[in-house]
Enzyme design. Sequence first.
Site, PDB file in Angstrom:
ATOM      1  N   GLY A 238       0.851  -1.208  -0.030  1.00  0.00           N
ATOM      2  CA  GLY A 238       0.115   0.203  -0.057  1.00  0.00           C
ATOM      3  C   GLY A 238       0.878   1.432   0.005  1.00  0.00           C
ATOM      4  O   GLY A 238       0.279   2.374   0.066  1.00  0.00           O
ATOM      5  N   PRO A 273       4.564  -5.111  -1.011  1.00  0.00           N
ATOM      6  CA  PRO A 273       4.610  -4.117  -1.861  1.00  0.00           C
ATOM      7  C   PRO A 273       4.314  -4.416  -3.266  1.00  0.00           C
ATOM      8  O   PRO A 273       4.868  -5.228  -3.657  1.00  0.00           O
ATOM      9  CB  PRO A 273       5.881  -3.310  -1.677  1.00  0.00           C
ATOM     10  CG  PRO A 273       6.979  -4.306  -1.435  1.00  0.00           C
ATOM     11  CD  PRO A 273       5.904  -5.529  -0.455  1.00  0.00           C
ATOM     12  N   TYR A 315     -10.001   5.632 -12.088  1.00  0.00           N
ATOM     13  CA  TYR A 315      -9.548   6.398 -10.738  1.00  0.00           C
ATOM     14  C   TYR A 315      -9.274   7.689 -11.202  1.00  0.00           C
ATOM     15  O   TYR A 315      -8.910   8.671  -9.999  1.00  0.00           O
ATOM     16  CB  TYR A 315      -8.469   5.521  -9.986  1.00  0.00           C
ATOM     17  CG  TYR A 315      -8.206   4.160 -10.097  1.00  0.00           C
ATOM     18  CD1 TYR A 315      -9.099   3.434  -9.107  1.00  0.00           C
ATOM     19  CD2 TYR A 315      -7.183   3.497 -10.585  1.00  0.00           C
ATOM     20  CE1 TYR A 315      -9.200   2.275  -9.116  1.00  0.00           C
ATOM     21  CE2 TYR A 315      -7.165   2.175 -10.654  1.00  0.00           C
ATOM     22  CZ  TYR A 315      -8.048   1.473  -9.997  1.00  0.00           C
ATOM     23  OH  TYR A 315      -8.020   0.115  -9.616  1.00  0.00           O
ATOM     24  N   CYS A 342     -14.211   4.390 -28.063  1.00  0.00           N
ATOM     25  CA  CYS A 342     -15.403   4.877 -28.371  1.00  0.00           C
ATOM     26  C   CYS A 342     -16.258   5.377 -26.935  1.00  0.00           C
ATOM     27  O   CYS A 342     -17.387   4.900 -26.588  1.00  0.00           O
ATOM     28  CB  CYS A 342     -16.561   4.375 -29.245  1.00  0.00           C
ATOM     29  SG  CYS A 342     -15.955   4.018 -30.720  1.00  0.00           S
ATOM     30  N   GLU A 343     -15.400   6.056 -26.112  1.00  0.00           N
ATOM     31  CA  GLU A 343     -15.942   6.222 -24.641  1.00  0.00           C
ATOM     32  C   GLU A 343     -15.261   7.774 -24.384  1.00  0.00           C
ATOM     33  O   GLU A 343     -14.139   7.825 -24.535  1.00  0.00           O
ATOM     34  CB  GLU A 343     -15.536   5.362 -23.721  1.00  0.00           C
ATOM     35  CG  GLU A 343     -15.966   3.868 -24.049  1.00  0.00           C
ATOM     36  CD  GLU A 343     -16.284   3.095 -22.796  1.00  0.00           C
ATOM     37  OE1 GLU A 343     -16.395   3.949 -21.438  1.00  0.00           O
ATOM     38  OE2 GLU A 343     -16.208   1.860 -22.817  1.00  0.00           O
TER      39      GLU A 343
HETATM   40  N1  LLP Z   1      -1.532  -6.878  -0.644  1.00  0.00           N
HETATM   41  C1  LLP Z   1      -2.829  -6.800  -0.828  1.00  0.00           C
HETATM   42  C2  LLP Z   1      -3.592  -7.930  -0.088  1.00  0.00           C
HETATM   43  C3  LLP Z   1      -3.368  -6.232  -1.787  1.00  0.00           C
HETATM   44  O1  LLP Z   1      -4.572  -6.378  -2.092  1.00  0.00           O
HETATM   45  C4  LLP Z   1      -2.685  -5.313  -2.751  1.00  0.00           C
HETATM   46  C5  LLP Z   1      -3.150  -4.524  -3.474  1.00  0.00           C
HETATM   47  C6  LLP Z   1      -1.165  -5.012  -2.353  1.00  0.00           C
HETATM   48  C7  LLP Z   1      -0.770  -6.102  -1.267  1.00  0.00           C
HETATM   49  C8  LLP Z   1      -0.459  -4.257  -3.011  1.00  0.00           C
HETATM   50  O2  LLP Z   1      -0.762  -2.971  -2.969  1.00  0.00           O
HETATM   51  P1  LLP Z   1       0.415  -1.778  -3.617  1.00  0.00           P
HETATM   52  O3  LLP Z   1       1.615  -1.839  -2.630  1.00  0.00           O
HETATM   53  O4  LLP Z   1       0.660  -1.991  -4.847  1.00  0.00           O
HETATM   54  O5  LLP Z   1      -0.331  -0.491  -3.273  1.00  0.00           O
HETATM   55  N2  LLP Z   1      -5.490  -1.203  -9.301  1.00  0.00           N
HETATM   56  C9  LLP Z   1      -5.430  -0.309  -8.193  1.00  0.00           C
HETATM   57  C10 LLP Z   1      -4.606  -0.794  -7.105  1.00  0.00           C
HETATM   58  C11 LLP Z   1      -5.246  -1.797  -6.260  1.00  0.00           C
HETATM   59  C12 LLP Z   1      -4.660  -2.642  -5.269  1.00  0.00           C
HETATM   60  C13 LLP Z   1      -5.322  -3.717  -4.836  1.00  0.00           C
HETATM   61  N3  LLP Z   1      -4.296  -4.283  -3.840  1.00  0.00           N
HETATM   62  C14 LLP Z   1      -4.489   1.016  -8.896  1.00  0.00           C
HETATM   63  O6  LLP Z   1      -4.010   0.961 -10.135  1.00  0.00           O
HETATM   64  O7  LLP Z   1      -4.341   2.044  -8.272  1.00  0.00           O
END
Ligand code: LLP
Length: 412
Positions: A238, A273, A315, A342-343
């Site tokens: 995250g 990550p 987003y 087309c959007e």
């Molecule tokens: N662990 C779990 C359980 C998760 O669900 C996620 C991401 C991560 C780790 C990794 O999170 P990160 O470090 O990448 O923030 N498609 C969206 C992001 C969706 C994230 C879903 N879960 C975007 O493009 O911003």
Amino acid sequence: MLNFKNEDLCIEQVKLSDIAAEYGTSTYVYSKNQFINNFENYKKVLDAKGKGIICFACKANSNGTILKLLAGIGCGADTTSGGEIYRCLKANFNPSKIVYAGVGKTSEEIEYALKNKILMFNVESLEELDVIDNIAGKVKVKAKIAFRINPCVDPDTHSYIATGKKGTKFGIPYEDAVRAYLIAKKKKNVKILGIHSHIGSQILDIKPFKIAARKIKNIVNDLEKNGIRLEYINCGGGLGIEYTMYQKAPSPGRLISELLLVFDKDKKFIFEPGRSIIANAGYLLVKVIYRKFSCGKNFLITDAGMNDLMRPALYEAYHEIIPIRKIIGAQKVKTDVVGPICESGDFIGKDRMLPVLALGEYALVTCVGAYGAAMSSEYNSRPLLAEVLVDGSKTTLIRRRAKWEDLLLNEK
Ligand code: LLP
């Protein structure tokens, strides 16, 4: 790893104009040394401050070459489907470094994970616990588990990617955690190994991570009072990145150091990550195919659309767009950079101050290594893009550009 060589924008030592000439556009391009560095930044702090595993959240980018490179330097994997586990095993991840989360694990996926001896399941409900226990009994193995706990913390990010808030579908509510562990303790085919929480994505403040960690620590203490000792604390992923120069992201080192302070030293830690490892290592190289002036607005129409990069449409995400040759002193005009679909949601960037690019010129969309190619689709029957890896002065095609015939591959 972006730099200019005279007039030409380069990734590591390779001119983007050379990549466009050799591989065509639009194309995802990755800097190998950037994501290796990003991973090392996590790993060296974890190694210095404690024990544990950095598990790359492979939903962010599941290209086999990228996964193989990360597995080769000791990275683990955070997975969310049987398909991701399959990809990770093919990419030589050590199964004892694979964790598996997700609210909807199917029996088939659970059996596959058990047979392949992954490190642990991050269990998201008591019904899932029952299913895992049953299947483990049939397969005659002990399923190692952590519960994913929803600590009910608001991470201040886009609502679609906030997962640790009250009212989301994820995990076991904080207040039910101890009861869930006591139930799990009685299951014959389950071994309790840890605790997991993931509060959301693109989080730029350490505070919500710390609040969540303290809540998890309280649960760990309560469990110890109930005779349950956990080996692993999984702090999830995250950590946000700087999509614009106005954003400031904490370093992985700071995140790890501050969270480890919350817990006892004898624990093992997992961090998951995704974005902060691969986002700034990936670029989308696009070509201007038309220009248009309509109702007082300038449009650049590129060969990449929302099917190739969904984040702006989904987003309203911001990704910087830069021409790949240095244009000194050129007048900049407010421009919408859009795709061919087309959007009206099909845009890469709106109201960007850009020099007037000629037809056939190229531009680079930055920080798209995470959730770029991974979320792309064939919408509008547009074949999936090529992906290229840059390592110093060398380029390698790591996914061939799909062809029109590929669109029909699975149809009967
Ligand atoms: N662990 C779990 C359980 C998760 O669900 C996620 C991401 C991560 C780790 C990794 O999170 P990160 O470090 O990448 O923030 N498609 C969206 C992001 C969706 C994230 C879903 N879960 C975007 O493009 O911003």
